[in-house]
Design an enzyme around this catalytic site. Sequence first.
Site, PDB file in Angstrom:
ATOM      1  CE  LYS B  99      -3.069   2.877   3.037  1.00  0.00           C
ATOM      2  NZ  LYS B  99      -3.862   2.770   4.140  1.00  0.00           N
ATOM      3  N   GLY B 160      -8.090   8.943   9.662  1.00  0.00           N
ATOM      4  CA  GLY B 160      -8.429   9.100  10.795  1.00  0.00           C
ATOM      5  C   GLY B 160      -9.253   9.873  11.375  1.00  0.00           C
ATOM      6  CB  ALA B 187      -8.179   7.518   4.157  1.00  0.00           C
ATOM      7  N   GLY B 188     -10.710   7.795   5.967  1.00  0.00           N
ATOM      8  CA  GLY B 188     -11.959   8.766   6.301  1.00  0.00           C
ATOM      9  C   GLY B 188     -13.264   8.313   6.558  1.00  0.00           C
ATOM     10  CG  ASN B 209      -6.674   1.287  11.204  1.00  0.00           C
ATOM     11  OD1 ASN B 209      -5.414   0.963  11.093  1.00  0.00           O
ATOM     12  ND2 ASN B 209      -6.975   0.886  12.380  1.00  0.00           N
TER      13      ASN B 209
END
Lengths: 81, 260
Positions: B99, B160, B187-188, B209
């Site tokens: 990644k 995050g 992401a996000g 995540n």
Amino acid sequence: MNTTQHQTTTVAGSALSIEFNGQPIPLSSRTTLAALLNAMGQDCTGMATAVNGEFVARDERVHCVLNAGDSVTVFRAIVGG
Amino acid sequence: MSSTSWHIGEHVFTSRFFLGTAGYPSPAVLREAIAASGAEVVTVGLKRALAAGGDNGFVEIIQRSGARLLPNTAGCRTAREAIALAHMAREIYSTHWVKLEVVGDEHTLQPDPFELVHAAAQLVRDGFEVFPYCTDDLVTCQRLLDAGCRVLMPWGAPIGSGQGLVNPTALRTLRARLPDVPLVIDAGIGSPQDAVQAMELGFDAVLINSAVAHARDPVQMARAFNLAIQGGRAGFEAGIMAKQDMAVASTPVTGRPFLL
């Protein structure tokens, strides 16, 4: 024995001093990356190395002769997103 | 409820959930979250470290989970750094998947598109399967494909941040202009509704995540996202009705029921 010379970095050091993960380390004599890791008692399992920002493969460490001022970085696995 | 399979190159996936492994309260919670998510791919990282075993057991849990590992190049600011880190990751994790992250701004953590494309091209030449973390810029995405990437991972919002999909129009454009490219929103994402939205837009998968790791109950949240991703994909495949500006009566009455 083949030797791989790496370009010196901007790290200023004494005649036989290198940087290891950001910390200065004096060397008593010229050595290879593999020998240095062994002398430091490093567990080479699950470790990867770079010299002056360039990857040095596991099999190449024994051929990688360190020069004064070289910057050695050791990386290990962590969690990540 | 199952989902249709999809692929990146020769690799076939059943799950459309990629799970990040950072920030969990304990290795046990991470282990259960991976199981609850049904994820077949989990992301991992590298950092400068002198001593082995300093991760409190997280890495061992991850390696025993059975999921395919996708190492990232988090923290890299230049193509040179990312290329070196990718090679180190390949050696440590024994995978040619990476990644690719090349940060351009320390506050938004958005990628530097120029360094990203340069690094992607070199890593493809070096035999990597590159999963580039990118913004929703169409031209950058196209350049990454030109460089040899077979998958793209555009952001929904800054890493995050949990903001959800801040620019669905741009994401919709990517899907429309790149119909045959595997697209993973990375992401996000903050809550399951964001994952549903991503899947209903037709994206192939999502990478999550923080929204799982930082939930009050990460295992339950992983399960929630698992269901949401499957539901969103099922909705997309079923064909979502078009929005109408005005009401369209659904009950087939004939005019007014009483003529008075």
